[in-house]
Design a protein around this motif. Structure first.
Motif, mmCIF file in Angstrom:
data_model
loop_
_atom_site.group_PDB
_atom_site.id
_atom_site.type_symbol
_atom_site.label_atom_id
_atom_site.label_comp_id
_atom_site.label_asym_id
_atom_site.label_seq_id
_atom_site.Cartn_x
_atom_site.Cartn_y
_atom_site.Cartn_z
ATOM 1 N N SER A 138 8.615 19.716 -26.648
ATOM 2 C CA SER A 138 9.946 19.711 -26.072
ATOM 3 C C SER A 138 9.827 19.184 -24.649
ATOM 4 C CB SER A 138 10.553 21.124 -26.076
ATOM 5 O OG SER A 138 11.919 21.086 -25.694
ATOM 6 N N SER A 139 10.944 18.788 -24.045
ATOM 7 C CA SER A 139 10.877 18.218 -22.703
ATOM 8 C C SER A 139 12.132 18.558 -21.910
ATOM 9 C CB SER A 139 10.682 16.695 -22.765
ATOM 10 O OG SER A 139 11.679 16.097 -23.576
ATOM 11 N N LEU A 140 11.997 18.523 -20.578
ATOM 12 C CA LEU A 140 13.094 18.854 -19.672
ATOM 13 C C LEU A 140 13.160 17.846 -18.536
ATOM 14 C CD1 LEU A 140 11.452 21.842 -20.242
ATOM 15 C CD2 LEU A 140 13.555 22.620 -19.181
ATOM 16 N N ASN A 141 14.359 17.760 -17.953
ATOM 17 C CA ASN A 141 14.501 17.072 -16.679
ATOM 18 C C ASN A 141 15.496 17.833 -15.809
ATOM 19 O OD1 ASN A 141 16.973 16.302 -17.789
ATOM 20 N ND2 ASN A 141 16.228 14.288 -18.365
ATOM 21 N N ALA A 142 15.745 17.329 -14.624
ATOM 22 C CA ALA A 142 16.596 18.031 -13.663
ATOM 23 C C ALA A 142 17.730 17.118 -13.216
ATOM 24 C CB ALA A 142 15.779 18.491 -12.466
ATOM 25 N N TYR A 143 18.865 17.728 -12.885
ATOM 26 C CA TYR A 143 20.045 17.007 -12.405
ATOM 27 C C TYR A 143 20.337 17.514 -11.009
ATOM 28 C CZ TYR A 143 24.651 14.767 -12.659
ATOM 29 O OH TYR A 143 25.744 13.968 -12.431
ATOM 30 N N LEU A 144 20.078 16.668 -10.016
ATOM 31 C CA LEU A 144 20.198 17.034 -8.614
ATOM 32 C C LEU A 144 21.651 16.963 -8.157
ATOM 33 C CD1 LEU A 144 18.430 17.674 -6.064
ATOM 34 C CD2 LEU A 144 18.506 15.212 -5.592
ATOM 35 N N GLN A 145 22.061 17.905 -7.308
ATOM 36 C CA GLN A 145 23.420 17.912 -6.786
ATOM 37 C C GLN A 145 23.400 18.396 -5.340
ATOM 38 O OE1 GLN A 145 26.392 17.033 -8.771
ATOM 39 N NE2 GLN A 145 27.002 16.775 -6.640
ATOM 40 N N ALA A 146 24.139 17.693 -4.461
ATOM 41 C CA ALA A 146 24.282 18.091 -3.056
ATOM 42 C C ALA A 146 25.768 18.238 -2.735
ATOM 43 C CB ALA A 146 23.638 17.060 -2.137
ATOM 44 N N ASP A 147 26.114 19.285 -2.000
ATOM 45 C CA ASP A 147 27.511 19.519 -1.633
ATOM 46 C C ASP A 147 27.889 18.885 -0.312
ATOM 47 O OD1 ASP A 147 27.876 21.003 -3.935
ATOM 48 O OD2 ASP A 147 27.416 22.912 -2.961
ATOM 49 N N SER A 148 26.898 18.367 0.419
ATOM 50 C CA SER A 148 27.149 17.722 1.710
ATOM 51 C C SER A 148 26.015 16.748 1.985
ATOM 52 C CB SER A 148 27.243 18.774 2.821
ATOM 53 O OG SER A 148 26.056 19.536 2.894
#
Length: 274
Positions: A246-256
């Motif tokens: 199985s595999s994963l990745n990440a979804y980056l988010q910045a509010d400013s």
């Protein structure tokens, strides 16, 4: 374009007993018979507690109401209370998530739990329960019901191997603010028996996101590459003695706007039985 950011997320890889359909997770790590031969002794942990859990606090606006953590024998519905692991000042908190935030301040996670039961009950058919009581430890009014599940079969053993470090390298602050998908890890799961398992990927202590700045303005969601969000989980069917990938990745988010530089976060990848 050269990347201005380096994001590192380190995942702990855990195999837990019971179901993680609730937003509080525990596991029992050891069962042994006492020296007098009359009791089973259990040792386990509260592993994480989602502060966004919106389920209602059964003690809200009730006087003399408390929360208690116990080793519970499932068949008899008896509770065995570990000494001193309780919260009394929760009547003004509306949700389970708010209680979790207070609990983690008093008992940093992962938190070790110990307790016991009479030997007439089936060993292994126990769990760590969180319960609500009125009038001290007298009137039991309920618990986080889908939180208390029996351990998996004693003869089922599984392992997780693979890279547990996710690295994300967006080039600009604008990319981070607009949402940037990156990082990739692959894991291998192997069990001694055919099994249906569930994998979950959370931020530290059960949060749905991985915090990358202390003020919470930079964070990441974890996803399985097949599309499932990490905190919602992914069903995995495993064949005996064969690796399942199985595999994963990440979804980056910045509010400013985010200044350039390295950022670090941590989370947990959990494998559990239904």
């Amino acid at each position: 374009m050269k990347s201005l950011f380096r994001i590192f997320i380190a995942l702990n890889l855990w195999i837990l007993s019971g179901s993680l359909l609730a937003d509080v997770g525990t596991h029992i790590v050891e069962t042994k018979i006492s020296s007098n031969g009359q009791n089973y002794e259990y040792t386990g942990f509260i592993d994480y507690w989602d502060e966004d859990d919106k389920r209602p606090n059964l003690c809200f606006k009730k006087n003399f109401c408390m929360l208690d953590v116990a080793i519970k024998e499932i068949e008899s519905n008896l509770h065995y209370t570990p000494r001193g692991i309780s919260l009394n000042d929760i009547s003004d908190l509306e949700t389970i998530g708010e209680i979790g935030k207070l609990f983690k301040k008093k008992y940093p996670l992962p938190y070790k739990i110990s307790g016991g039961s009479n030997t007439q009950y089936t060993p292994g058919n126990h769990c760590i329960a969180i319960s609500f009581y009125l009038n001290g430890n007298v009137n039991h009014i309920g618990e986080i019901t889908n939180f208390c599940k029996p351990a998996p079969p004693a003869n089922l053993t599984c392992s997780i191997t693979g890279n547990n470090n996710i690295e994300i390298t967006p080039a600009t602050s604008d990319e981070a603010k607009s949402g940037f998908k990156g990082g990739y890890i692959k894991i291998a799961i192997k069990c001694n028996l055919d099994a249906t398992l569930y994998a979950y990927a959370y931020g530290e202590a059960g949060n749905r996101t991985v915090t990358l700045k202390p003020d919470g303005s930079l964070y990441a969601f974890l996803y399985f590459t097949s599309g499932e969000q990490g905190y919602e989980g992914k069903k995995i069917n495993v064949k005996a003695n064969k690796e399942t990938l199985s595999s994963l990745n990440a979804y980056l988010q910045a509010d400013s706007d985010v200044e350039p530089g390295p950022f670090h976060g941590s989370g947990v990848l959990i494998l559990t039985t239904p």
